[in-house]
Design an enzyme around this catalytic site. Structure first.
Site, PDB file in Angstrom:
ATOM      1  CB  CYS A 163     -45.337 -34.187  -3.875  1.00  0.00           C
ATOM      2  SG  CYS A 163     -44.459 -35.764  -4.032  1.00  0.00           S
ATOM      3  CG  HIS A 300     -42.915 -28.821  -5.631  1.00  0.00           C
ATOM      4  ND1 HIS A 300     -43.416 -29.522  -4.547  1.00  0.00           N
ATOM      5  CD2 HIS A 300     -42.614 -29.763  -6.571  1.00  0.00           C
ATOM      6  CE1 HIS A 300     -43.434 -30.818  -4.823  1.00  0.00           C
ATOM      7  NE2 HIS A 300     -42.950 -30.988  -6.041  1.00  0.00           N
ATOM      8  CE  LYS A 330     -40.260 -30.484  -2.005  1.00  0.00           C
ATOM      9  NZ  LYS A 330     -40.926 -29.157  -2.016  1.00  0.00           N
ATOM     10  CG  HIS A 335     -39.951 -34.348  -2.413  1.00  0.00           C
ATOM     11  ND1 HIS A 335     -40.897 -33.588  -1.739  1.00  0.00           N
ATOM     12  CD2 HIS A 335     -40.525 -34.697  -3.589  1.00  0.00           C
ATOM     13  CE1 HIS A 335     -41.981 -33.484  -2.486  1.00  0.00           C
ATOM     14  NE2 HIS A 335     -41.786 -34.144  -3.611  1.00  0.00           N
ATOM     15  CG  PHE A 392     -46.043 -27.893  -8.425  1.00  0.00           C
ATOM     16  CD1 PHE A 392     -47.159 -27.114  -8.170  1.00  0.00           C
ATOM     17  CD2 PHE A 392     -44.861 -27.252  -8.788  1.00  0.00           C
ATOM     18  CE1 PHE A 392     -47.116 -25.731  -8.271  1.00  0.00           C
ATOM     19  CE2 PHE A 392     -44.808 -25.870  -8.897  1.00  0.00           C
ATOM     20  CZ  PHE A 392     -45.923 -25.102  -8.639  1.00  0.00           C
ATOM     21  CG  PHE A 394     -45.719 -38.449  -9.450  1.00  0.00           C
ATOM     22  CD1 PHE A 394     -44.841 -37.685 -10.183  1.00  0.00           C
ATOM     23  CD2 PHE A 394     -45.220 -39.593  -8.829  1.00  0.00           C
ATOM     24  CE1 PHE A 394     -43.498 -38.026 -10.301  1.00  0.00           C
ATOM     25  CE2 PHE A 394     -43.882 -39.949  -8.940  1.00  0.00           C
ATOM     26  CZ  PHE A 394     -43.023 -39.161  -9.674  1.00  0.00           C
TER      27      PHE A 394
END
Length: 406
Positions: A163, A300, A330, A335, A392, A394
């Site tokens: 992301c 984020h 968001k 997202h 940010f 995974f």
């Protein structure tokens, strides 16, 4: 000598709109792009919530034999890039005579891959995949299609970083232009909006199940958040050296003054505080600015309990007593994943250029971690000349950009 790096064009294909004016107005109005999807519920999704992203019609622009190479996200990226090039007054004749690069964020091509392999298994013949399947299913599909369709002959690179992909793409473009290795780079991020691309996310219960109130489901930083809502589309920015932009008479919108990045080096899905804080610190350091010079942070924050909490702690750690205004767009878009770093740069720029901060809709009650931030719940008229945008992902990949008004 390092070059100043500016943004001269922006284009977007979003659940908030297909033009910059539409998106600006939606941000100001606090409009949500989240809907209930009967298709997802019937398919077996735990959560049927998603952003409503319209399908583009490429027939007037791209021939049929070239469209066969383009999966959904490449189609979004084409429309966003077409608009960004027009906005930047970057005409095809100029592109043909100069080295213009492309760096785009993308980290999945689930639907195109699935459909090709389904045909192979059904007919037990690899030829059934189709001649366009390989080009649709590669992770670099967006950059290869954009480079060929727009005749981009500079760097051709896909940033694949979960992301943070879109943000890293812009950061890499900034680095190349600043160091004189490219004069102009088309960059951004794209995300497929079909249900197949996010089925596994639903399977690990990442999504909000507030299905009776779709528009209230995405609620970053709010105490009662219960998961994110998946979105998609594409966002493109044209990044150039300042002198290069002046020479060709380009409209100069704003200047990228810093990029920070870090890795958590920790859990694959659970973020920590140290990694995001380091990304923020490095970005401020590289930009040569102090926290008090930042007028707005586009967070984020995805509407997950742990992610929002850790980012709130990181921002509070770096910014200390200075209560900078913070929102997560968001709350309106869900997202947008691989696209988010680029689209949120555009959302923030639209706010900066038009004198407002879009409210963090659905923020009603902070929790013990998010209460440390100055979160703006409703649209506010505000003048600011510099913003910071976090992304940010995974695996603990972090990217932070700072942009200044011109």
């Amino acid at each position: 000598m390092e070059n100043r790096v500016v943004i001269t064009g922006m284009g977007i294909w979003s659940c908030l709109g297909k033009t910059l004016d539409e998106v600006r107005d939606a941000l100001y109005a606090g409009k949500s792009g989240i809907v209930f999807s009967r298709e997802r519920k019937d398919a077996g999704f735990r959560s049927a919530l998603c952003a409503a992203v319209g399908q583009p019609d490429l027939k007037p622009f791209v021939s049929r034999n070239l469209r066969q190479f383009m999966p959904e996200e490449a189609q979004y990226a084409y429309m966003a890039t077409r608009a960004a090039l027009e906005h930047a007054r970057l005409e095809q004749d100029y592109i043909d005579r100069h080295e213009v690069g492309v760096i785009y964020g993308n980290d999945s091509v689930a639907e195109a891959t699935m459909r090709a392999l389904d045909k192979f298994r059904e007919f037990k013949d690899t030829a059934a995949c189709g001649s366009g399947a390989i080009f649709q299913s590669m992770n670099s599909t967006v950059t290869m299609n954009l480079a060929c369709l727009f005749h981009l002959r500079g760097i051709n690179l896909t940033a694949s970083a979960a992301c943070a992909s879109g943000s890293h793409a812009v950061g890499l473009a900034y680095l190349l232009v600043r160091n004189g290795m490219q004069d102009c780079v088309v960059c951004g991020g794209a995300q497929e909006a079909n249900l197949y691309g996010v089925a596994s996310f639903d399977g690990i219960q990442s999504f909000s199940v507030r299905e009776d109130e779709p528009e209230k489901a995405s609620r970053p930083f709010d105490r009662d958040r219960d998961g994110l809502v998946p979105g998609g589309g594409a966002a493109t920015v044209v990044v150039e050296g300042y002198e290069h932009a002046l020479k060709r008479g380009a409209p100069i919108l704003c200047e990228i003054v810093g990029w920070g990045f870090s890795g958590n080096g920790d859990h694959i899905s659970t973020p920590n505080v140290a990694g995001p804080a380091r990304s923020l610190e490095l970005c401020l350091q590289h930009a040569g600015v102090t926290p008090s010079q930042i007028g707005y942070i586009n967070a984020h924050a995805t509407s997950t309990r742990i992610g929002d909490s850790r980012e709130a702690q990181a921002i509070a750690q770096v910014f200390g007593d200075y209560k900078v205004p913070v929102t997560s767009t968001k709350s309106q878009t869900g997202h947008e994943m691989w696209m988010a770093g680029a689209s949120e740069l555009i959302y923030s720029t639209l706010m900066m250029k038009n004198g407002f901060i879009a409210g963090n809709i659905n923020f009603e009650h902070p929790d013990e971690d998010t209460a440390c931030l100055n979160i703006i719940p409703q649209t506010r008229e505000a003048h600011f000349d510099m913003f910071l945008s976090n992304s940010f992902g995974f695996g603990g990949t972090n990217s932070t950009l700072i942009v200044k008004n011109i």
